[in-house]
Design a protein around this motif. Structure first.
Motif, mmCIF file in Angstrom:
data_model
loop_
_atom_site.group_PDB
_atom_site.id
_atom_site.type_symbol
_atom_site.label_atom_id
_atom_site.label_comp_id
_atom_site.label_asym_id
_atom_site.label_seq_id
_atom_site.Cartn_x
_atom_site.Cartn_y
_atom_site.Cartn_z
ATOM 1 N N THR A 120 47.425 -9.366 41.062
ATOM 2 C CA THR A 120 46.652 -8.736 42.132
ATOM 3 C C THR A 120 46.974 -7.249 42.164
ATOM 4 O OG1 THR A 120 46.701 -10.753 43.465
ATOM 5 C CG2 THR A 120 46.134 -8.706 44.599
ATOM 6 N N CYS A 121 45.924 -6.420 42.083
ATOM 7 C CA CYS A 121 46.092 -4.975 42.145
ATOM 8 C C CYS A 121 45.418 -4.450 43.412
ATOM 9 C CB CYS A 121 45.491 -4.293 40.920
ATOM 10 S SG CYS A 121 46.369 -4.661 39.377
ATOM 11 N N ASN A 122 46.113 -3.611 44.161
ATOM 12 C CA ASN A 122 45.608 -3.002 45.390
ATOM 13 C C ASN A 122 45.643 -1.492 45.257
ATOM 14 O OD1 ASN A 122 45.270 -5.229 47.586
ATOM 15 N ND2 ASN A 122 47.224 -5.711 46.593
ATOM 16 N N THR A 123 44.501 -0.859 45.553
ATOM 17 C CA THR A 123 44.417 0.597 45.555
ATOM 18 C C THR A 123 44.078 1.045 46.966
ATOM 19 O OG1 THR A 123 43.640 0.584 43.265
ATOM 20 C CG2 THR A 123 43.304 2.607 44.525
ATOM 21 N N PHE A 124 44.878 1.956 47.491
ATOM 22 C CA PHE A 124 44.668 2.417 48.857
ATOM 23 C C PHE A 124 43.506 3.414 48.906
ATOM 24 C CE2 PHE A 124 49.010 0.996 48.425
ATOM 25 C CZ PHE A 124 49.091 0.075 49.460
ATOM 26 N N ALA A 125 43.081 3.766 50.105
ATOM 27 C CA ALA A 125 41.852 4.539 50.307
ATOM 28 C C ALA A 125 41.847 5.857 49.538
ATOM 29 C CB ALA A 125 41.671 4.814 51.796
ATOM 30 N N LEU A 126 40.671 6.161 49.000
ATOM 31 C CA LEU A 126 40.451 7.441 48.335
ATOM 32 C C LEU A 126 39.588 8.336 49.226
ATOM 33 C CD1 LEU A 126 39.658 6.184 44.726
ATOM 34 C CD2 LEU A 126 41.799 7.137 45.539
ATOM 35 N N SER A 127 39.584 9.630 48.913
ATOM 36 C CA SER A 127 38.773 10.559 49.692
ATOM 37 C C SER A 127 37.296 10.436 49.344
ATOM 38 C CB SER A 127 39.251 11.998 49.465
ATOM 39 O OG SER A 127 39.178 12.321 48.091
ATOM 40 N N VAL A 128 37.006 9.961 48.173
ATOM 41 C CA VAL A 128 35.618 9.722 47.764
ATOM 42 C C VAL A 128 35.553 8.366 47.099
ATOM 43 C CG1 VAL A 128 35.060 12.167 47.473
ATOM 44 C CG2 VAL A 128 36.020 10.893 45.559
ATOM 45 N N VAL A 129 34.344 7.834 47.029
ATOM 46 C CA VAL A 129 34.153 6.554 46.372
ATOM 47 C C VAL A 129 34.464 6.699 44.884
ATOM 48 C CG1 VAL A 129 32.505 4.744 45.810
ATOM 49 C CG2 VAL A 129 32.450 5.841 48.059
ATOM 50 N N ALA A 130 35.277 5.757 44.352
ATOM 51 C CA ALA A 130 35.648 5.828 42.937
ATOM 52 C C ALA A 130 35.996 4.436 42.452
ATOM 53 C CB ALA A 130 36.823 6.784 42.757
ATOM 54 N N PHE A 183 35.220 29.772 50.280
ATOM 55 C CA PHE A 183 35.248 28.403 49.761
ATOM 56 C C PHE A 183 36.549 28.190 49.002
ATOM 57 C CE2 PHE A 183 30.833 29.536 50.290
ATOM 58 C CZ PHE A 183 30.291 28.419 50.905
ATOM 59 N N VAL A 184 37.278 27.209 49.427
ATOM 60 C CA VAL A 184 38.556 26.912 48.777
ATOM 61 C C VAL A 184 38.425 25.585 48.035
ATOM 62 C CG1 VAL A 184 41.007 26.457 49.124
ATOM 63 C CG2 VAL A 184 39.815 28.118 50.568
ATOM 64 N N TRP A 185 38.732 25.556 46.739
ATOM 65 C CA TRP A 185 38.640 24.321 45.930
ATOM 66 C C TRP A 185 39.894 23.488 46.129
ATOM 67 C CZ3 TRP A 185 41.712 22.476 41.954
ATOM 68 C CH2 TRP A 185 41.211 21.329 41.300
ATOM 69 N N SER A 186 39.685 22.231 46.309
ATOM 70 C CA SER A 186 40.810 21.307 46.471
ATOM 71 C C SER A 186 40.611 20.129 45.540
ATOM 72 C CB SER A 186 40.886 20.805 47.928
ATOM 73 O OG SER A 186 41.887 19.820 48.056
ATOM 74 N N PRO A 187 41.634 19.752 44.775
ATOM 75 C CA PRO A 187 41.480 18.607 43.865
ATOM 76 C C PRO A 187 41.271 17.321 44.656
ATOM 77 C CG PRO A 187 43.786 19.241 44.029
ATOM 78 C CD PRO A 187 42.999 20.301 44.741
ATOM 79 N N ARG A 188 40.581 16.331 44.033
ATOM 80 C CA ARG A 188 40.326 15.054 44.685
ATOM 81 C C ARG A 188 41.647 14.314 44.875
ATOM 82 N NH1 ARG A 188 39.134 9.765 43.161
ATOM 83 N NH2 ARG A 188 39.467 10.267 40.973
ATOM 84 N N ALA A 189 41.829 13.785 46.064
ATOM 85 C CA ALA A 189 43.076 13.079 46.355
ATOM 86 C C ALA A 189 43.177 11.804 45.525
ATOM 87 C CB ALA A 189 43.150 12.753 47.844
ATOM 88 N N GLN A 190 44.361 11.551 45.044
ATOM 89 C CA GLN A 190 44.613 10.331 44.296
ATOM 90 C C GLN A 190 45.258 9.297 45.212
ATOM 91 O OE1 GLN A 190 43.755 9.717 41.156
ATOM 92 N NE2 GLN A 190 42.974 11.770 40.708
ATOM 93 N N ALA A 191 44.983 8.067 44.956
ATOM 94 C CA ALA A 191 45.580 6.988 45.747
ATOM 95 C C ALA A 191 46.521 6.187 44.873
ATOM 96 C CB ALA A 191 44.495 6.090 46.327
ATOM 97 N N THR A 192 47.437 5.517 45.518
ATOM 98 C CA THR A 192 48.415 4.718 44.793
ATOM 99 C C THR A 192 47.865 3.323 44.511
ATOM 100 O OG1 THR A 192 50.233 5.898 45.828
ATOM 101 C CG2 THR A 192 50.735 3.752 44.848
ATOM 102 N N THR A 193 48.038 2.854 43.295
ATOM 103 C CA THR A 193 47.662 1.492 42.913
ATOM 104 C C THR A 193 48.937 0.703 42.635
ATOM 105 O OG1 THR A 193 45.529 2.121 41.985
ATOM 106 C CG2 THR A 193 46.487 0.055 41.203
ATOM 107 N N VAL A 194 49.027 -0.450 43.254
ATOM 108 C CA VAL A 194 50.190 -1.311 43.094
ATOM 109 C C VAL A 194 49.726 -2.677 42.619
ATOM 110 C CG1 VAL A 194 52.133 -2.437 44.240
ATOM 111 C CG2 VAL A 194 51.485 -0.101 44.885
ATOM 112 N N CYS A 195 50.359 -3.194 41.571
ATOM 113 C CA CYS A 195 50.010 -4.508 41.023
ATOM 114 C C CYS A 195 51.221 -5.447 41.121
ATOM 115 C CB CYS A 195 49.580 -4.396 39.566
ATOM 116 S SG CYS A 195 48.073 -3.422 39.318
ATOM 117 N N THR A 196 50.948 -6.685 41.465
ATOM 118 C CA THR A 196 51.977 -7.723 41.521
ATOM 119 C C THR A 196 51.465 -8.962 40.798
ATOM 120 O OG1 THR A 196 51.140 -8.542 43.644
ATOM 121 C CG2 THR A 196 52.915 -6.895 43.714
ATOM 122 N N ALA A 197 52.387 -9.871 40.467
ATOM 123 C CA ALA A 197 51.997 -11.079 39.738
ATOM 124 C C ALA A 197 52.814 -12.273 40.219
ATOM 125 C CB ALA A 197 52.200 -10.898 38.228
#
Length: 329
Positions: free
Chosen positions: A47-57, A9-23
């Motif tokens: 408006t803030c957009n966050t791209f897909a994550l590996s798990v719901v968050a 079993f290999v532990w892997s940290p949860r992937a982070q997604a990029t959040t971009v905000c514009t106005a």
């Protein structure tokens, strides 16, 4: 035979997604300003957009909207200023609250009371997520009776109006927001949002007084010219072009002004002029026989040069006429 197997079993940290905000911002447009205070509002939409994550968050974003003095030099905040095409100033202010008591500033601008902070939380499922928030700019142009007429503007470019933000992507809603709009969290950025503040100061003139033109008493025949003056006083906004016209009165015969004795058929001829030598007759045709000038924002007056010509013999009595003064602007 005993077959053994082992699973690694290999532990892997949860992937982070990029959040971009514009106005984006709507224009801040003030209705007629100058004599009385003028108020208006504009809306900032983030408006803030966050791209897909590996798990719901979730995405939790801390944002700060900052304003400096705009594009004019010096870029002052207290008060902010707009200018017309002649470089004349018009004071105004942008506030953070509907009561217009808290000036909207920014962390890098001197003399300000701070930016507007907004915290935004929204779900980010596996396909990504987004959300919007709004903030209101509360503007006011204080009364400035001496302001020049014209259209006044101040352009806030992307460097004058900025959105700074930091974000985290927790699994639980109980996780804290980033420490500030510029520190903490897992990422962030700064972007600009431009808008224009504008106000119109209409041209206006107000008549104050028009003194009576008294020619005095004449015993018998009018043997010599009777010259007297009166004054018309008015106030026009600075840089307002004006024309003062005088009509021919109530009892004129064609273009000849006349004063009348009561309700009789007795008249005394007289004339009104724009110059002291009494060569330029005063009428109502703009650009031809009116007095012209430019408003200063302060009280102004023009002199009416009157004359009753000699060679008139009329019955004794009081002769009067009523002349209408018109200020065109």
């Amino acid at each position: 035979m005993c077959l053994l197997s082992a699973a690694a079993f290999v532990w892997s940290p949860r992937a982070q997604a990029t959040t971009v905000c514009t106005a984006t911002t709507t224009p801040l447009v003030f209705p007629a300003a100058g004599i009385a205070p003028s108020e208006s509002t504009a809306t900032v939409t983030i408006t803030c957009n966050t791209f897909a994550l590996s798990v719901v968050a979730y995405a939790r974003v801390r944002m700060c909207l900052s304003l400096d003095g705009g594009s004019l030099t010096p870029a002052q905040i207290t008060p902010r200023r707009m200018q017309n095409g002649f470089g004349d100033p018009l004071d105004f202010q942008i506030f953070r609250d509907p009561a217009r008591s808290q000036v909207w500033g920014g962390p890098l601008a001197s003399g300000n009371t701070g930016p507007v902070q907004i915290d935004l939380t929204y779900p980010v499922p596996v396909l990504g997520g987004s959300a919007t928030a709004t903030a209101t700019l509360y503007g006011r142009v204080p009364a400035q009776p001496g302001a020049a007429s014209g259209t006044f503007t101040n352009t806030f470019s992307a460097s004058n109006a900025t959105l700074s933000y930091r974000y985290v992507e927790p699994l639980l809603l109980t996780s804290p927001y980033p420490a500030s709009c510029t520190t903490g969290g897992v990422g962030g950025g700064t972007t600009g949002f431009g808008f224009t503040a504008s106000a119109s100061v209409p041209s206006r003139c107000t008549l104050s007084t028009a003194t009576n033109l008294e020619f005095g008493s004449v015993p018998g025949t009018i043997l010599s010219n009777r010259d007297e003056t009166s004054a018309v006083t008015f106030t026009c906004t600075n840089r307002t072009a004006w024309n003062v016209g005088l009509d021919n009165g109530l009892h004129a015969a064609g273009a000849i002004r006349r004063m009348r004795r009561g309700s009789t058929s007795d008249y005394v001829r007289y004339e009104l002029y724009r110059d002291e030598p009494r060569n330029l007759r005063w009428g109502t045709t703009t650009g031809s026989d009116t007095a012209a000038g430019t408003g200063t924002g302060a009280s102004q007056s023009v002199t009416v040069y009157g004359r009753v010509p000699s060679g008139q013999t009329v019955p004794a009595g009081s002769y009067t006429d009523t002349v209408t003064v018109t200020v065109t602007y």
